[in-house]
Design a protein around this motif. Structure first.
Motif, short mmCIF file in Angstrom:
data_model
loop_
_atom_site.label_atom_id
_atom_site.label_comp_id
_atom_site.label_asym_id
_atom_site.label_seq_id
_atom_site.Cartn_x
_atom_site.Cartn_y
_atom_site.Cartn_z
N LEU A 529 0.83 -1.21 0.00
CA LEU A 529 0.00 0.00 0.00
C LEU A 529 0.87 1.26 0.00
O LEU A 529 0.66 2.18 -0.79
N THR A 530 1.89 1.26 0.88
CA THR A 530 2.77 2.45 0.96
C THR A 530 3.45 2.70 -0.38
O THR A 530 3.63 3.84 -0.80
N HIS A 531 3.88 1.61 -1.05
CA HIS A 531 4.55 1.75 -2.34
C HIS A 531 3.61 2.39 -3.36
O HIS A 531 4.00 3.30 -4.11
N CYS A 532 2.35 1.90 -3.38
CA CYS A 532 1.38 2.50 -4.30
C CYS A 532 1.17 3.98 -3.99
O CYS A 532 1.05 4.81 -4.90
N GLN A 533 1.14 4.31 -2.70
CA GLN A 533 0.96 5.72 -2.32
C GLN A 533 2.16 6.56 -2.77
O GLN A 533 2.01 7.64 -3.33
N ALA A 534 3.36 6.01 -2.56
CA ALA A 534 4.57 6.77 -2.93
C ALA A 534 4.62 6.97 -4.45
O ALA A 534 4.97 8.05 -4.93
N ILE A 535 4.24 5.93 -5.21
CA ILE A 535 4.22 6.07 -6.68
C ILE A 535 3.18 7.11 -7.08
O ILE A 535 3.44 7.98 -7.93
N THR A 536 2.00 7.02 -6.44
CA THR A 536 0.93 7.97 -6.77
C THR A 536 1.40 9.39 -6.53
O THR A 536 1.21 10.28 -7.37
N GLN A 537 2.07 9.61 -5.40
CA GLN A 537 2.52 10.96 -5.07
C GLN A 537 3.60 11.43 -6.03
O GLN A 537 3.54 12.53 -6.57
N SER A 538 4.61 10.56 -6.30
CA SER A 538 5.71 11.06 -7.13
C SER A 538 5.29 11.19 -8.59
O SER A 538 5.84 12.02 -9.30
N CYS A 539 4.35 10.37 -9.04
CA CYS A 539 3.92 10.48 -10.45
C CYS A 539 2.71 11.39 -10.60
O CYS A 539 2.27 11.63 -11.74
N GLY A 540 2.15 11.82 -9.48
CA GLY A 540 0.98 12.70 -9.56
C GLY A 540 -0.21 12.02 -10.23
O GLY A 540 -0.93 12.64 -11.01
N TYR A 541 -0.41 10.73 -9.93
CA TYR A 541 -1.55 10.03 -10.53
C TYR A 541 -2.87 10.57 -9.98
O TYR A 541 -2.97 10.87 -8.80
N THR A 542 -3.89 10.66 -10.86
CA THR A 542 -5.23 11.08 -10.39
C THR A 542 -6.25 10.10 -10.92
O THR A 542 -5.96 9.29 -11.81
#
Length: 1567
Positions: A529-542
């Motif tokens: 979960l944390t990895h998905c959150q970190a990817i979402t934040q650094s890639c700016g996924y929406t």
């Protein structure tokens, strides 16, 4: 060349062409087939051009013909494999060419090309054999495989001098922004009077025509200007006379000075010697001193090497992980939310191979199907009481690459059921490369169930009963198909339990290590979960963004972005399978345009393929992309693909800041990623680093020479919520300095936590506590090693310089496999090998890593072309990396083991290489250049004076090495024969006293008695022969008679006939009827050298000597008179001859030594009688005994036992000619058993024949009543070091038939004394000692324990015969040596020969060998020198007289020993090592030629295996003997000549090799 770009071809034709090109690059069709189909396709659209105006300045043969068959622009680079296009860099190509040019200035390397037998070459295409004059007619595809890739040099702007620039050139320039200056892009050759081409012509004028034509230069291996490298043929070409064009390099016939040499082989060797004489760069300090206590590995670091000077680095912290309020508490919760709130939202679109959407999976379907899978796995497998899987169990996911939807359903099904999915590749066959290792992973994870799709299940290999077989190394699995239609609906009240993310394992991702083993990295739910959150934040996924994914969705970036993070954010993934990319490399770009995707996840390969294929597309618009994730951005060579891609597609709406390289590893997940910025003014980070510096682990911005540099791009900063640092790659995890390369380590929740089930490895990787310079840990939390090498630059940007897995440490310097691949690929022209199919790895040989490069060769390249390319690759790697390549091998196309996605399976390739089953079609080994850590050559110390040796021995309490057999004088025995001085008298006495006692029985191949002789029969027969000699031969006393008989009774009778007539007999082996040409000259030579006045033989051989074949082999007119003893005169001679003096000559003994010397020795009557008496006493022979003899009776002890002993001792000899064993291998042993023989004599060749021929028949022999239990001595008659392996296997094999192992022993004799040792009946058993082989080379004996490294077993050569005294003397100073010292064996005995019989009468040799005295000590005794090295050792055993027993160990002949590097080597030791290396090597012989070690091996296998042996032979000789093999020759079985005693004739072999008579399968000249 430009035909395809400028012609308006219809789309379906283009598609078909693309398919054809793909087939060719995958190796599915041949070059010929491809060209045929291609010209058919575009024939209709080709304008029939008149002869185009070729550029007059280009020399005729370099011209590139314009044919529809020349290559199209893009099939070459799309070969296959995940490794290909990341490596392209123009700067690097330029560097390589400059490095090659530099090498060229240093002087040309004329590398001798290996010789191949024609049949071996035929496996490459026949086109390769253009007759010598037509080399330049373009059979091969003329454009090099890499036109657009490596050929554009110079970062300048396009020059206008290019004349007519066609479309293709323009495109490739647009890609590279550079000009063309090499013919590899053959378009420049046709561009009118282009500047590049005329410059080229000048360069060529200089390179080749500098020397006068007559003596043209060796083929220029370095010139990089040519398109296809040709070799100039000299005018009066010597090649014309040779039939096969494969040796077309007439230049190779000259030595370095241009002096022609006779014979191809010696020329090549001369050339090799010249190449090796060239000064290399200063050698490294020699690395270990070989003193025998310890191998001291002292690697002296170079004081001038760059060292890190920066401050200690600080750990870099990523930004705060900002938890957004509506982020789901777990991934399953996210799935439930989207599946219920927006079930119609698309989650995943899959494509078919035509690029049409195949299927759209919505979030609603994903949610319901995952629940269904979860319910069925938990409740429908096994019984209610005993379910097969429980929450927490591991389950394998086996889905093909084109079915992401089924994979996604199964993956989330497992998460919902709280099972642990282990995604793996689909096993295609039962022995897939690496699939066995995957099996071990499944086994260790305890997997019992495999989830798979319907289609995949049908495609798995099945047994005849329809079951899926167990794959090699796999556990037993239950295959479970996850398609909805096969599953039952969950009941209404069943609902999966959805928890918040916790510390349970979520999934296991497999990782293949450098050695091929497969590990499972466990990832916890909270980390997921944390990895998905970190990817979402650094890639700016929406939410609801569209993302195109080309990567493998089962692991790594493809899984993290395309399966996991996408669901957390309700994104829509467009998944592009690898199979579609192969057909249409543009598919991903088309989908980005079609769906206006915001993000794409690709590898640099996909960018490159798109570059190559994009020309046909008009309407590309990439402005929707806000992020292009480059998954292999951590590979240093991805930068060129990124740059080239941006270059071309910037005009199509691609923004520079969109390209986001990322670095990842299975252990640390995403390590860093470049963020998509809005600010396009901030350029990305770049570093141009010196490779020299990198190899020492330090960062130096390259300033002085722009040659060997590595350009790196940053991969962004650390992930949100992570702490990153760099530690030293080996030893304690200490923080690096700021200018030092190390391994990146990450501390974060979002990493893997362990290797499943491997606690030790886990601790080293996932629980690392980096230390600062004072040794304190920098954090209380553990870090995870990423396996990536790099540094953190200014602004916290990460730079990756390579992977730990690809690291090779050679001579203390670090090199990266990827960098070496890039250099190899930058060597022009590339058209001989497939770009994507190059493997680089290291093997350990002699305490250091050695680099091996393996590439796949195209089927249409010629031997010479490939060889040229190989030699230039070696030079390029040497020039740029300053490291030698140990071995470069080319294998036929499509033969390297592949990974599931088409890349090369490295560890499997390495495994095949090491076990000799890679089957290369070309090999170039360079041990001379890269092995720099051999022990120092031995410096001969000034000899210590003999007297001080004596004193030294006395002081150390060592006795002088001497030993003797029992004393003949004191032995009182009732030996009646003693009273006679002459054997002829003994025979007469026996004929009178025991006339009917049978002395000899000859057996035929059926084991029945062919003939026999009693005392009186032998006497009468001898009388008749004496009469014949007097009457027909008119011989005087003392004349010499050659006896040319097959082994048998005639020979014996003729011998005694000569004695009766007063003539001196010489026994000669008759010529072999099937092989007169080679055997008859030896007969002739012995007859001439022995000055025989006449020859006696049988009628059959008489005929043979006068046959047509004989007159072809020798001059038959010069034979002395030949007497046929088959018709003897009836009358007795008037008077039998009685010699007046016992010291006169009784007979001559001639023998050809293994070094090819013919030597005859004189045996006097005294010596002969003493000899027989000595043997009688040692073996206790009496008239009542029977002795079986299976030997050749022509010289040495074999002759004495066959002809003389029975007459002297009166025992019966059962004679078995060894030739009969070829018909009936069991003949000898059956005779021994049938006659209940106690003593038997044989030769090594007989023993070998029995061991090989009867190995599997012991049971049937036992049933035939074969019993060897009565044998007390079975002696091998030999003149060499005992062959311990053979005698032991013989003993073991026939132990079941009653043979006592202690019965088997050997004897030892030589020219000066035909028998020195012979294991008798009484006395201790022969002993075996183990000596250190390294000490032996220094002429020292050091005893070691059995099984210790470098140990060599030596067996005692039997007991010293009565009347024989032995000492060990220093062959140089002639001083006596101490016990257990290696020296020459000297002998003093009554049965010594009395001298050499030579026509030339070389007196010096004579007196030296037969009348030597010690230089001090006992200087009175006269000794004969045996010419053999050995040592004496006093044992604990006692002999018959109660004395301590002295054992003699023979090491080898002085003549045979080879002096190399100042040390003494015995060929047999090297041969033994070589024979052990590969099952197909049946025999081996080594010799030296001009300081080079030549190894000849006989191959028992297909000729394709020949080249596998070259590296193995080189490795083993280096490892075990510290020698570099100069030439490896692979020949057929039976080529190595072996004499009748079973000894190898190494000098004959050497002569045959140099005269080019061996017809070898392959000859490799090691550089």
């Amino acid at each position: 060349m430009a035909d395809r770009d400028t012609l308006p071809l219809p789309l379906e034709v283009r598609a078909r062409l693309a398919e054809l090109e793909l087939e060719l690059s995958e190796g599915d069709i041949t070059q010929k087939g491809y060209e045929k189909k291609r010209s058919k396709l575009i024939g209709a659209f080709l304008p029939q051009a008149p002869g185009k105006g070729m550029d007059p300045s280009v020399p005729h043969e370099r011209r590139t013909p314009v044919t529809p068959g020349s290559s199209s622009r893009y099939h070459r680079r799309r070969s296959s494999g995940s490794r290909d296009e990341r490596y392209r860099s123009d700067v690097h190509t330029e560097a390589v060419q400059a490095a090659l040019a530099k090498q060229k200035e240093r002087g040309k390397m004329a590398v001798p090309m290996p010789s191949k037998r024609r049949s071996l070459v035929v496996q490459s295409s026949m086109d390769a054999y253009t007759p010598p004059g037509e080399e330049h007619i373009g059979h091969q595809d003329t454009s090099s495989g890499s036109e657009g890739e490596g050929s554009m040099q110079g970062e300048g702007t396009p020059t206008s001098s290019q004349g007519s620039i066609n479309m293709e050139n323009w495109i490739s320039r647009a890609i590279h922004g550079s000009t063309t200056s090499s013919t590899t892009s053959s378009s420049s050759t046709q561009s009118g009077g282009s500047g590049a081409a005329s410059r080229l012509a000048d360069v060529m004028g200089q390179t080749h025509l500098g020397k006068s034509e007559k003596n043209s230069a060796p083929p220029d291996v370095t010139s990089y200007t040519t398109d296809s490298i040709q070799v100039e043929r000299p005018q009066g070409s010597t090649t014309a006379s040779r039939a096969t064009p494969k040796y077309g390099n007439a230049e190779l016939m000259e030595t370095g000075d241009g002096v022609p040499v006779g014979g191809r082989v010696s020329a090549k060797i001369q050339q090799l010697v010249n190449t090796l004489k060239r000064p290399k760069r200063p050698p490294l300090r020699e690395f270990f001193v070989d003193d025998f206590e310890e191998l001291l590995e002292v690697q002296q670091p170079d004081p001038n090497q760059p060292k890190a000077e920066g401050a200690q680095m600080l750990a870099m912290r990523g930004e705060q992980l900002g938890v957004v309020t509506n982020w789901p508490p777990s991934l399953e919760a996210a799935l439930q939310r989207w599946g219920t709130i927006s079930p119609k939202a698309p989650c995943l679109t899959t494509m078919d191979t035509n690029g049409k959407p195949l299927y759209i999976l919505t979030y609603g379907k994903l949610w319901l199907r995952s629940m269904k899978v979860a319910y069925n796995i938990l409740h429908k497998l096994g019984s209610k009481q005993e379910p097969m899987v429980r929450p927490g169990d591991r389950v394998a996911l086996v889905f093909p690459n084109n079915d992401p939807a089924a994979f996604m359903v199964a993956f989330y099904g497992c998460l919902l059921a709280e099972l642990v999915p282990v995604p793996i590749e689909v096993p295609l066959t039962r022995k897939d490369a690496g699939s066995q290792q995957i099996g071990f992973l499944l086994g260790s994870c305890g997997v019992t169930v495999a989830l798979t799709s319907d289609a995949c299940h049908k495609g798995l290999p099945k047994s005849p009963t329809g079951e899926i077989p167990q794959f090699k190394g796999w556990p037993k699995l239950l295959w479970f198909v996850t398609e909805s239609k096969h599953l039952s609906k969950p009941p209404r009240d069943w609902f999966p339990l959805i928890k918040d993310a916790n510390n349970d394992t979520a999934y296991i991702e497999y990782k293949t290590c450098k050695d091929g083993s497969v590990l499972g990295v466990t990832v916890m739910r909270i980390a997921l979960l944390t990895h998905c959150q970190a990817i979402t934040q650094s890639c700016g996924y929406t939410e609801a963004e569209t993302i195109v994914n080309v990567l493998d969705f089962k692991k790594d970036v493809g899984l993290w972005h395309g399966i996991l993070t996408s669901v957390m954010n309700m994104m829509h993934v467009i998944s592009i399978p690898y199979s579609l990319m192969k057909v249409n490399p543009l598919s991903w770009i088309q989908k980005v345009c079609q769906y206006k995707a915001k993000v794409a996840c690709v590898k640099s390969r996909d960018m490159h393929w798109a570059l190559v294929a994009h020309k046909d597309q008009r309407d590309i618009n990439l402005s929707s992309l806000r992020m292009l994730v480059v998954a292999d951005g951590s590979n240093p060579w991805s930068i060129s693909s990124c740059d080239a891609f941006l270059n071309v597609f910037q005009s199509k709406g691609l923004k520079p800041e969109v390209i986001c390289p990322c670095a990842s590893s299975p252990e640390a997940l995403t390590v860093a990623i470049r963020r998509p910025t809005d600010d396009s003014n901030q350029p990305p980070g770049r570093g141009v680093l010196s490779m020299q510096g990198l190899s020492h682990g330090v960062i130096r911005v390259d300033s002085e020479e722009k040659l060997s540099v590595l350009t790196l791009q940053d991969v962004g900063t650390a992930m949100p919520g992570a702490l990153m640092c760099v530690v030293k790659p080996d030893g304690v995890p200490q923080l690096c300095k700021t200018d030092e390369i190390g391994e990146l380590c990450v501390c974060s929740i979002a990493t893997g936590t362990s290797y499943y089930g491997l606690s030790g490895m886990t601790k080293n990787t996932f629980e690392v506590f980096p230390m600062n310079s004072v040794g304190a840990p920098i954090s209380e939390y553990p870090f995870t090693r990423t396996g990536l090498l790099g540094f953190v630059g200014p602004g916290g940007l990460c730079f990756i310089a390579g992977k730990m897995d690809g690291l090779m440490v050679v001579g203390g310097r670090r090199h990266n496999a990827d960098d070496i691949v890039a250099t190899a690929l930058a060597v022009e022209p590339m058209k001989f090998v497939y770009r994507g199919r190059i493997a680089v790895f290291s093997i350990t040989v002699l305490h250091d890593e050695r680099i091996v490069v393996v590439a796949e060769q195209r089927p249409d390249s010629t031997e010479e072309d490939s060889f040229q390319w190989m030699s230039r690759v070696l030079q390029a790697i040497d020039g740029i990396h300053q490291v030698g390549v140990y071995c470069l091998a080319l294998v036929p196309s499509n033969t390297l083991p592949k990974t599931p996605l088409g890349g090369i399976h490295l560890s499997e390739t390495k495994q095949l290489f090491l076990e000799g089953s890679l089957h290369p079609c070309n090999v170039l080994m360079c041990p001379h250049t890269c092995v720099t850590n051999l022990p120092k050559p031995r410096q001969k110390q000034p000899e210590i004076g003999p007297a001080s040796v004596m004193v030294g021995n006395l002081v150390s309490g060592k006795r002088i090495a001497q030993a003797s057999g029992r004393d003949l004088g004191q032995m009182e025995d009732n030996d009646q024969a003693r009273k006679f001085l002459f054997l002829s008298e003994v025979l007469q006495w026996r004929a009178q006293t025991t006339p009917d006692h049978v002395l000899y029985t000859l057996l035929n191949s059926r084991g029945t008695i062919a003939s026999s002789l009693s005392c009186v029969q032998l006497h009468k027969r001898a009388e008749k022969i004496a009469t014949m000699l007097a009457e027909r031969g008119h011989l005087q006393d003392g004349e010499h008679v050659a006896l040319v008989y097959p082994p048998g009774i005639d020979l014996i009778a003729a011998f005694y006939g000569c004695l009766y007539a007063g003539c001196v007999p010489i026994t000669v082996r008759p010529p072999h009827p099937q092989n007169i040409a080679t055997t008859l000259p030896t007969v002739k030579m012995i007859v001439e050298v022995s000055r025989s006045a006449c020859m006696m033989t049988t009628a059959v051989i008489c005929k043979l000597l006068r046959s047509k074949e004989a007159s072809a082999a020798v001059d038959v007119r010069t034979w002395p008179p030949v007497l046929d003893t088959d018709d003897l005169p009836k009358k007795k001679p008037p008077l039998l001859y009685k010699p007046s003096n016992p010291d006169t000559l009784a007979y001559l003994d001639f023998s050809v030594s293994t070094t090819g010397m013919l030597a005859g020795v004189k045996m006097s009557h005294t010596a002969t009688s003493a000899f027989c008496r000595s043997i009688k006493l040692q073996c206790e022979l009496y008239p009542s005994r029977e002795v079986a003899i299976c030997l050749d009776p022509y010289c040495g002890l074999g002759f004495v036992i066959w002809c003389l002993c029975s007459v002297y001792s009166g025992h019966q000899s059962i004679l078995i000619p060894p030739s009969e064993l070829e018909v009936n291998p069991a003949l000898w042993l059956l005779a021994v058993s049938q006659y209940k023989v106690r003593d038997t004599f044989c030769s090594y060749s007989v023993m070998e024949l029995c061991t090989k021929g009867l190995g599997l028949q012991t049971d049937s022999l036992k049933s035939r009543g074969l019993d060897l239990s009565r044998v007390r001595t079975c002696v091998v008659v030999a003149e060499e070091r005992p062959r311990i392996a053979l005698t032991q296997s013989f003993s073991k094999l026939f132990k079941d038939l009653g043979l006592h192992p202690r019965a088997v022993s050997t004897s030892f004799g030589c020219r000066v004394n035909l028998a020195i040792c012979l294991q008798g009946t009484s006395g201790p058993d022969p002993t075996t000692v183990y000596v250190d082989m390294r000490a032996l080379r220094h002429d020292r004996v050091r005893l070691v324990e059995r099984g210790s490294p470098h140990s060599l077993p030596l067996m005692e050569s039997g007991k010293i015969l009565p009347g024989v005294r032995i000492i060990i003397a220093n062959p140089e100073t002639k001083g006596p040596l101490g016990d257990s010292h290696l020296g020459e064996i000297w002998v003093c005995s009554g049965h010594n020969a009395s001298g050499y019989f030579t026509v030339y009468g070389d007196e010096a040799l004579q007196s030296d060998h037969f009348n030597s005295r010690l230089s001090f000590g006992d200087t009175q005794t006269i000794w004969t020198r045996t010419g053999y090295l050995g040592f004496l050792r006093r044992t604990e055993l006692t002999d018959a007289s109660g004395e301590r027993h002295d054992a003699l160990y023979v090491v080898g002949a002085l003549d045979e020993a080879m002096e190399l590097r100042g040390m003494r080597y015995h060929p047999i030791d090297i041969e033994t090592s070589v024979i052990r290396t590969h099952k197909s090597i049946t025999e081996c012989a080594v010799f030296t030629w001009t300081n080079l070690l030549v190894v000849v091996v006989e191959l028992d296998g297909s000729e394709q295996e020949a080249l596998d042996l070259v590296p193995l032979v080189t490795n083993v000789v280096l490892e075990e003997h510290y020698l570099i093999v100069g030439v490896v020759v692979v020949v057929d079985i039976g080529v190595i000549p072996i004499n009748s005693r079973g000894e190898k004739q190494r000098m004959h072999l050497r002569d045959g090799f140099l005269a080019d008579q061996l017809d070898p399968i392959y000859v490799a000249y090691n550089m």
